[in-house]
Design an enzyme around this catalytic site. Structure first.
Site, mmCIF file in Angstrom:
data_model
loop_
_atom_site.group_PDB
_atom_site.id
_atom_site.type_symbol
_atom_site.label_atom_id
_atom_site.label_comp_id
_atom_site.label_asym_id
_atom_site.label_seq_id
_atom_site.Cartn_x
_atom_site.Cartn_y
_atom_site.Cartn_z
ATOM 1 N N GLY A 45 0.834 -1.193 0.000
ATOM 2 C CA GLY A 45 0.000 0.000 0.000
ATOM 3 C C GLY A 45 0.869 1.242 0.000
ATOM 4 N N GLN B 174 3.116 9.886 0.793
ATOM 5 C CA GLN B 174 4.397 9.177 0.951
ATOM 6 C C GLN B 174 5.345 9.438 -0.213
ATOM 7 O OE1 GLN B 174 2.340 5.257 2.103
ATOM 8 N NE2 GLN B 174 4.283 5.164 3.187
ATOM 9 N N CYS C 211 5.749 0.081 7.347
ATOM 10 C CA CYS C 211 5.397 1.244 6.530
ATOM 11 C C CYS C 211 6.603 1.594 5.671
ATOM 12 C CB CYS C 211 5.033 2.410 7.440
ATOM 13 S SG CYS C 211 4.594 3.911 6.549
ATOM 14 N N LEU C 212 6.359 1.861 4.387
ATOM 15 C CA LEU C 212 7.479 2.190 3.490
ATOM 16 C C LEU C 212 8.161 3.493 3.927
ATOM 17 C CD1 LEU C 212 5.908 1.213 0.047
ATOM 18 C CD2 LEU C 212 7.604 -0.056 1.398
ATOM 19 N N HIS D 109 -4.555 1.737 7.392
ATOM 20 C CA HIS D 109 -3.191 2.275 7.515
ATOM 21 C C HIS D 109 -2.974 3.410 6.496
ATOM 22 C CE1 HIS D 109 1.355 1.539 7.911
ATOM 23 N NE2 HIS D 109 1.249 2.349 6.875
ATOM 24 N N GLU D 110 -3.410 3.183 5.247
ATOM 25 C CA GLU D 110 -3.189 4.194 4.203
ATOM 26 C C GLU D 110 -4.082 5.418 4.404
ATOM 27 O OE1 GLU D 110 -0.593 3.707 2.661
ATOM 28 O OE2 GLU D 110 -0.418 1.553 2.997
ATOM 29 N N HIS E 115 -2.608 7.740 6.750
ATOM 30 C CA HIS E 115 -1.583 8.597 6.132
ATOM 31 C C HIS E 115 -2.197 9.898 5.597
ATOM 32 C CE1 HIS E 115 2.234 6.509 6.161
ATOM 33 N NE2 HIS E 115 1.731 5.398 5.668
HETATM 34 NI NI NI Z 1 2.559 3.469 5.684
#
Ligand code: NI
Length: 178
Positions: free
Chosen positions: A46, A51, A97-98, A139-140, A143
């Site tokens: 995701g 991000q 998380c990236l 989660h996204e 963000h």
């Molecule tokens: Ni994340």
């Protein structure tokens, strides 16, 4: 296609509240494709627009290969996603998380959610998500509101993570983007 760089802690943009997307056009679809490319390359399941430094309410995800490595890719693009309802039942899953590379922790969230969104063709959609997809979407969507999964941890653990990434950034500053 333009290659997008994923920003990481302690980049303050991660704390921005993203603005709604106003128009779904070819430019936005190209951006969605670039986001998917960056997500698959990472690799991740995701990615929210913020991000890659773009404060727009938009995310991409693909949990197909998370559940079955042999599965075909199943990319999703959600524009202006909104959680309509959340189950009372909750589930705990390990998240990463990236934007917080190589850090994982268990987070408890509603087991399933109903989400309204606009798809890449500009059509209104609704989806009932459970399992990994429900976790991923929550989660996204967090963000888009400037929230990170480490915010669900104790202050002590969260501060530890932030300190670690702040120190790392100081020791190895990213080269200036030219
Ligand atoms: Ni994340």
């Amino acid at each position: 296609m333009a290659k997008l760089d994923i920003i990481t802690l302690p980049d303050r943009k991660l704390r921005l509240v993203s603005e709604p997307v106003e128009r779904v056009d070819d430019e936005l679809r190209r951006f969605a494709d670039d986001m998917l490319e960056a997500m698959y390359a990472a690799p991740g399941i995701g990615l929210a627009a913020i991000q890659v430094g773009v404060p727009r309410r938009m995310l991409v995800c693909d949990v197909a290969q998370r559940e079955d490595e042999e599965a075909e890719q199943d990319p999703m693009v959600l524009i202006n996603p909104q959680i309509l309802s959340s189950s009372d039942g909750r589930t705990t899953r390990e998240e990463g998380c990236l934007s917080i590379p190589d850090y994982f922790a268990e987070v408890e969230r509603p087991e399933s959610i109903r989400v309204a969104y606009i798809d890449r063709d500009g059509k209104n959609q609704e989806i009932e998500a459970s399992g990994v997809l429900a976790t991923c979407l929550q989660h996204e969507i967090d963000h888009l509101n400037g929230k990170l999964f480490i915010d669900y941890l104790s202050k002590l653990r969260r501060d530890m993570v932030i300190k670690r990434f702040t120190k790392q950034a100081r020791l190895s500053p990213r080269p200036a983007a030219l």
